[in-house]
Design a protein around this motif. Structure first.
Motif, PDB file in Angstrom:
ATOM      1  N   VAL A   1      41.605  40.287  32.882  1.00  0.00           N
ATOM      2  CA  VAL A   1      40.700  39.721  33.894  1.00  0.00           C
ATOM      3  C   VAL A   1      41.443  39.555  35.222  1.00  0.00           C
ATOM      4  CG1 VAL A   1      39.430  37.619  34.530  1.00  0.00           C
ATOM      5  CG2 VAL A   1      39.138  38.624  32.245  1.00  0.00           C
TER       6      VAL A   1
ATOM      7  N   ARG B   1      41.875  42.867  37.103  1.00  0.00           N
ATOM      8  CA  ARG B   1      40.639  43.237  37.794  1.00  0.00           C
ATOM      9  C   ARG B   1      40.434  42.387  39.044  1.00  0.00           C
ATOM     10  NH1 ARG B   1      37.361  41.428  34.428  1.00  0.00           N
ATOM     11  NH2 ARG B   1      35.632  41.517  35.904  1.00  0.00           N
ATOM     12  N   ARG B   2      40.734  41.105  38.938  1.00  0.00           N
ATOM     13  CA  ARG B   2      40.569  40.195  40.082  1.00  0.00           C
ATOM     14  C   ARG B   2      41.379  40.671  41.286  1.00  0.00           C
ATOM     15  NH1 ARG B   2      42.101  33.745  40.115  1.00  0.00           N
ATOM     16  NH2 ARG B   2      42.119  33.514  42.368  1.00  0.00           N
TER      17      ARG B   2
ATOM     18  N   GLY C   1      43.401  39.001  27.092  1.00  0.00           N
ATOM     19  CA  GLY C   1      42.132  39.066  27.815  1.00  0.00           C
ATOM     20  C   GLY C   1      42.242  38.460  29.201  1.00  0.00           C
ATOM     21  N   GLN C   2      42.906  37.328  29.309  1.00  0.00           N
ATOM     22  CA  GLN C   2      43.091  36.684  30.612  1.00  0.00           C
ATOM     23  C   GLN C   2      43.893  37.586  31.549  1.00  0.00           C
ATOM     24  OE1 GLN C   2      41.968  33.451  31.858  1.00  0.00           O
ATOM     25  NE2 GLN C   2      42.533  34.609  33.657  1.00  0.00           N
TER      26      GLN C   2
ATOM     27  N   GLU D   1      32.783  41.818  27.099  1.00  0.00           N
ATOM     28  CA  GLU D   1      33.113  40.410  27.360  1.00  0.00           C
ATOM     29  C   GLU D   1      34.049  40.265  28.552  1.00  0.00           C
ATOM     30  OE1 GLU D   1      33.075  38.535  22.842  1.00  0.00           O
ATOM     31  OE2 GLU D   1      34.975  38.931  23.823  1.00  0.00           O
ATOM     32  N   LEU D   2      34.993  41.192  28.656  1.00  0.00           N
ATOM     33  CA  LEU D   2      35.995  41.135  29.722  1.00  0.00           C
ATOM     34  C   LEU D   2      35.542  41.867  30.987  1.00  0.00           C
ATOM     35  CD1 LEU D   2      39.143  41.829  27.528  1.00  0.00           C
ATOM     36  CD2 LEU D   2      38.386  39.616  28.438  1.00  0.00           C
ATOM     37  N   ARG D   3      34.358  42.457  30.953  1.00  0.00           N
ATOM     38  CA  ARG D   3      33.808  43.244  32.058  1.00  0.00           C
ATOM     39  C   ARG D   3      34.691  44.447  32.404  1.00  0.00           C
ATOM     40  NH1 ARG D   3      31.892  37.962  35.176  1.00  0.00           N
ATOM     41  NH2 ARG D   3      29.983  37.637  34.004  1.00  0.00           N
TER      42      ARG D   3
END
Length: 184
Positions: free
Chosen positions: A48, A51-52, A44-45, A74-76
Motif C-alpha cells: 500500500v 502505491r501511495r 500488505g502495508q 483488498e490491497l487495490r
C-alpha cells in the motif's frame, strides 16, 4: 549496498511472485479443493505504501488463484497476473505498457521460475528463505522469510532509497489537524 540503493531509487514498478514470497509457500486445500493461503499484514502495508508514493505494484504468479486475486483487490493492486507461463515476457509487457525501462523494474521471487525475470530487471530481491540457487543470484535478500515480512522489508528498502520514509513518519506522528510545515 550502495549499488542496491541506487537501483532501488530508480524503481517505478515493483513486481512480486506470490507463493513463497508473499506467502510462506505452503498450499492449503479443503475437502472441496478450495485453496487457502496466508498473507502477512506487514507485507500488505508495504505494498500500500509503495502505491501511495507512486510505485506501481504487480503480482506475477505461475499459479491460477482466486485467493491471490482477492488479496490483490483488498490491497487495490490492479496489476494481477495469474497463470503466467513466462514471467519475463509478462513483466516486460507491463513495463512497456507503463512506459518504463526494465532498469526501473524490481522483481522479488523465491524459486527457479523467477530466475529468468530476475536476471533482466534493475533490482532483484528474494526472501531470506529463498531456494539457495536463487538467493545467491539476487541483488538483495531479506532477513525475513517469505510470507513473514520479507516483502515489507523490500518495500521499506525502496521507500528509504527514494527518500519517502522521514516524511511518511512525520505525517503519521503529526497531531490531527496539523499541516505539514506548520502548527495546528
Amino acid at each position: 549496498m550502495d549499488e542496491v540503493i541506487r537501483a532501488a531509487a530508480r524503481v517505478r514498478l515493483a513486481c512480486f511472485d506470490v507463493d513463497g514470497t508473499l506467502t510462506d509457500g505452503r498450499l492449503g486445500f479443503d475437502t472441496a479443493g478450495r485453496e487457502s493461503k496466508s498473507f502477512h499484514v506487514h507485507d500488505g502495508q508495504g505494498l500500500v505504501l509503495l502505491r501511495r508514493f507512486g510505485i506501481k505494484v504487480a503480482f506475477v504468479t505461475a499459479r491460477t488463484s482466486t485467493v491471490v486475486e482477492q488479496r490483490a483487490a483488498e490491497l487495490r493492486v490492479t496489476e494481477v497476473h495469474t497463470a503466467v507461463p513466462d514471467k519475463l515476457a509478462r513483466v516486460q509487457d507491463i513495463a512497456a505498457r507503463l512506459g518504463l525501462s526494465m532498469d526501473q523494474v524490481a522483481f522479488m521471487g523465491d524459486d527457479l521460475p523467477d530466475l529468468r525475470v530476475m536476471a533482466h530487471v534493475g533490482l532483484s530481491a528474494a526472501p531470506g528463505d529463498a531456494h539457495p540457487w536463487v538467493a545467491g543470484r539476487v541483488h538483495w535478500r531479506s532477513g525475513a522469510r517469505g510470507g513473514a515480512g520479507a516483502a515489507r522489508e523490500f518495500c521499506d528498502l525502496l521507500l528509504q532509497a527514494q527518500g519517502h520514509v522521514e516524511g511518511l513518519l512525520a505525517d503519521l506522528v503529526r497531531p490531527a489537524g496539523a499541516r505539514a510545515g506548520g502548527t495546528a
